[in-house]
Motif scaffolding. Structure first.
Motif, PDB file in Angstrom:
ATOM      1  N   ALA A  10       0.827  -1.207   0.000  1.00 41.48           N
ATOM      2  CA  ALA A  10       0.000   0.000   0.000  1.00 41.48           C
ATOM      3  C   ALA A  10       0.859   1.253   0.000  1.00 41.48           C
ATOM      4  CB  ALA A  10      -0.929  -0.003   1.211  1.00 41.48           C
ATOM      5  N   VAL A  11       1.937   1.249   0.764  1.00 38.92           N
ATOM      6  CA  VAL A  11       2.833   2.402   0.797  1.00 38.92           C
ATOM      7  C   VAL A  11       3.500   2.606  -0.564  1.00 38.92           C
ATOM      8  CG1 VAL A  11       4.986   3.256   1.800  1.00 38.92           C
ATOM      9  CG2 VAL A  11       3.218   2.321   3.279  1.00 38.92           C
ATOM     10  N   VAL A  12       3.899   1.522  -1.205  1.00 39.73           N
ATOM     11  CA  VAL A  12       4.524   1.620  -2.524  1.00 39.73           C
ATOM     12  C   VAL A  12       3.534   2.171  -3.546  1.00 39.73           C
ATOM     13  CG1 VAL A  12       5.468   0.247  -4.428  1.00 39.73           C
ATOM     14  CG2 VAL A  12       6.224  -0.175  -2.084  1.00 39.73           C
ATOM     15  N   VAL A  13       2.290   1.685  -3.522  1.00 41.14           N
ATOM     16  CA  VAL A  13       1.272   2.160  -4.466  1.00 41.14           C
ATOM     17  C   VAL A  13       0.950   3.628  -4.203  1.00 41.14           C
ATOM     18  CG1 VAL A  13      -1.148   1.879  -5.132  1.00 41.14           C
ATOM     19  CG2 VAL A  13       0.310  -0.115  -4.896  1.00 41.14           C
ATOM     20  N   LEU A  14       0.831   4.017  -2.939  1.00 41.40           N
ATOM     21  CA  LEU A  14       0.555   5.411  -2.615  1.00 41.40           C
ATOM     22  C   LEU A  14       1.691   6.329  -3.050  1.00 41.40           C
ATOM     23  CD1 LEU A  14      -1.093   5.154   0.905  1.00 41.40           C
ATOM     24  CD2 LEU A  14      -2.140   6.032  -1.175  1.00 41.40           C
ATOM     25  N   LEU A  15       2.928   5.920  -2.821  1.00 38.26           N
ATOM     26  CA  LEU A  15       4.065   6.735  -3.240  1.00 38.26           C
ATOM     27  C   LEU A  15       4.138   6.858  -4.756  1.00 38.26           C
ATOM     28  CD1 LEU A  15       6.870   5.684  -0.737  1.00 38.26           C
ATOM     29  CD2 LEU A  15       5.589   7.830  -0.820  1.00 38.26           C
ATOM     30  N   ALA A  16       3.816   5.785  -5.467  1.00 34.17           N
ATOM     31  CA  ALA A  16       3.793   5.845  -6.928  1.00 34.17           C
ATOM     32  C   ALA A  16       2.708   6.811  -7.407  1.00 34.17           C
ATOM     33  CB  ALA A  16       3.563   4.454  -7.510  1.00 34.17           C
ATOM     34  N   GLY A  17       1.550   6.767  -6.779  1.00 39.39           N
ATOM     35  CA  GLY A  17       0.475   7.682  -7.148  1.00 39.39           C
ATOM     36  C   GLY A  17       0.821   9.126  -6.858  1.00 39.39           C
ATOM     37  N   ILE A  18       1.428   9.370  -5.715  1.00 41.21           N
ATOM     38  CA  ILE A  18       1.821  10.739  -5.361  1.00 41.21           C
ATOM     39  C   ILE A  18       2.905  11.242  -6.304  1.00 41.21           C
ATOM     40  CG2 ILE A  18       2.972  12.107  -3.576  1.00 41.21           C
ATOM     41  CD1 ILE A  18       1.447  10.364  -1.517  1.00 41.21           C
ATOM     42  N   ALA A  19       3.874  10.383  -6.616  1.00 40.80           N
ATOM     43  CA  ALA A  19       4.953  10.794  -7.525  1.00 40.80           C
ATOM     44  C   ALA A  19       4.408  11.107  -8.919  1.00 40.80           C
ATOM     45  CB  ALA A  19       6.007   9.692  -7.608  1.00 40.80           C
ATOM     46  N   LEU A  20       3.501  10.278  -9.421  1.00 43.17           N
ATOM     47  CA  LEU A  20       2.919  10.537 -10.736  1.00 43.17           C
ATOM     48  C   LEU A  20       2.075  11.804 -10.716  1.00 43.17           C
ATOM     49  CD1 LEU A  20       2.493   9.610 -13.635  1.00 43.17           C
ATOM     50  CD2 LEU A  20       0.582   8.210 -12.823  1.00 43.17           C
ATOM     51  N   GLY A  21       1.340  12.016  -9.650  1.00 41.80           N
ATOM     52  CA  GLY A  21       0.542  13.233  -9.531  1.00 41.80           C
ATOM     53  C   GLY A  21       1.399  14.481  -9.484  1.00 41.80           C
ATOM     54  N   LEU A  22       2.489  14.423  -8.736  1.00 44.34           N
ATOM     55  CA  LEU A  22       3.397  15.579  -8.684  1.00 44.34           C
ATOM     56  C   LEU A  22       4.065  15.830 -10.027  1.00 44.34           C
ATOM     57  CD1 LEU A  22       5.033  15.131  -5.164  1.00 44.34           C
ATOM     58  CD2 LEU A  22       3.434  16.902  -5.895  1.00 44.34           C
ATOM     59  N   TRP A  23       4.420  14.746 -10.731  1.00 45.71           N
ATOM     60  CA  TRP A  23       5.018  14.928 -12.046  1.00 45.71           C
ATOM     61  C   TRP A  23       4.016  15.558 -13.005  1.00 45.71           C
ATOM     62  CZ3 TRP A  23       3.940  12.685 -16.875  1.00 45.71           C
ATOM     63  CH2 TRP A  23       4.856  13.017 -17.871  1.00 45.71           C
ATOM     64  N   LEU A  24       2.757  15.113 -12.943  1.00 51.21           N
ATOM     65  CA  LEU A  24       1.744  15.700 -13.816  1.00 51.21           C
ATOM     66  C   LEU A  24       1.525  17.172 -13.504  1.00 51.21           C
ATOM     67  CD1 LEU A  24      -1.000  12.946 -14.087  1.00 51.21           C
ATOM     68  CD2 LEU A  24       0.391  13.873 -15.920  1.00 51.21           C
ATOM     69  N   ALA A  25       1.571  17.534 -12.240  1.00 46.21           N
ATOM     70  CA  ALA A  25       1.311  18.922 -11.857  1.00 46.21           C
ATOM     71  C   ALA A  25       2.493  19.837 -12.137  1.00 46.21           C
ATOM     72  CB  ALA A  25       0.955  18.985 -10.373  1.00 46.21           C
ATOM     73  N   PHE A  26       3.698  19.365 -11.907  1.00 41.11           N
ATOM     74  CA  PHE A  26       4.854  20.264 -11.971  1.00 41.11           C
ATOM     75  C   PHE A  26       5.873  19.937 -13.051  1.00 41.11           C
ATOM     76  CE2 PHE A  26       3.573  20.336  -7.420  1.00 41.11           C
ATOM     77  CZ  PHE A  26       3.090  21.623  -7.416  1.00 41.11           C
ATOM     78  N   GLY A  27       5.914  18.699 -13.532  1.00 38.78           N
ATOM     79  CA  GLY A  27       6.997  18.321 -14.427  1.00 38.78           C
ATOM     80  C   GLY A  27       6.584  17.993 -15.844  1.00 38.78           C
ATOM     81  N   ALA A  28       5.331  17.639 -16.054  1.00 36.09           N
ATOM     82  CA  ALA A  28       4.892  17.260 -17.391  1.00 36.09           C
ATOM     83  C   ALA A  28       4.804  18.492 -18.280  1.00 36.09           C
ATOM     84  CB  ALA A  28       3.530  16.581 -17.321  1.00 36.09           C
ATOM     85  N   PRO A  29       5.055  18.326 -19.558  1.00 33.06           N
ATOM     86  CA  PRO A  29       4.929  19.471 -20.473  1.00 33.06           C
ATOM     87  C   PRO A  29       3.487  19.977 -20.518  1.00 33.06           C
ATOM     88  CG  PRO A  29       6.055  17.634 -21.541  1.00 33.06           C
ATOM     89  CD  PRO A  29       5.562  17.138 -20.239  1.00 33.06           C
ATOM     90  N   HIS A  30       3.297  21.256 -20.329  1.00 33.28           N
ATOM     91  CA  HIS A  30       1.957  21.829 -20.302  1.00 33.28           C
ATOM     92  C   HIS A  30       1.467  22.221 -21.686  1.00 33.28           C
ATOM     93  CE1 HIS A  30       1.404  21.903 -15.975  1.00 33.28           C
ATOM     94  NE2 HIS A  30       2.689  22.196 -15.882  1.00 33.28           N
TER      95      HIS A  30
END
Length: 73
Positions: A10-30
């Motif tokens: 569960a911790v691994v899945v949550l961290l993966a979700g948070i990391a992907l969400g942060l990448w989408l918000a701040f790192g993905a090309p807009h």
């Protein structure tokens, strides 16, 4: 599945979700256009699914208890 393995996954899945969400918000090309915007939306929905799945892995009895209570009541 033992409780320790379930909580670690569960911790691994949550961290993966948070990391992907942060990448989408701040790192993905807009400046993605067309079908890439749909991909971005799908990735955002995937983040919601990962966080929900991680919560269900972390607290399995709570989600099953709510469903059992709804069926009984």
């Amino acid at each position: 599945m033992s409780l320790l393995i379930r909580r670690l996954s569960a911790v691994v899945v949550l961290l993966a979700g948070i990391a992907l969400g942060l990448w989408l918000a701040f790192g993905a090309p807009h400046e993605w256009d067309g079908s890439l915007k749909l991909l971005r939306l799908a990735l955002g929905l995937g983040v919601v699914g990962l966080v929900t799945g991680g919560a269900k892995l972390m607290f399995p009895a709570a989600s099953e208890g709510v469903l059992a209570g709804r069926r009984a009541g």
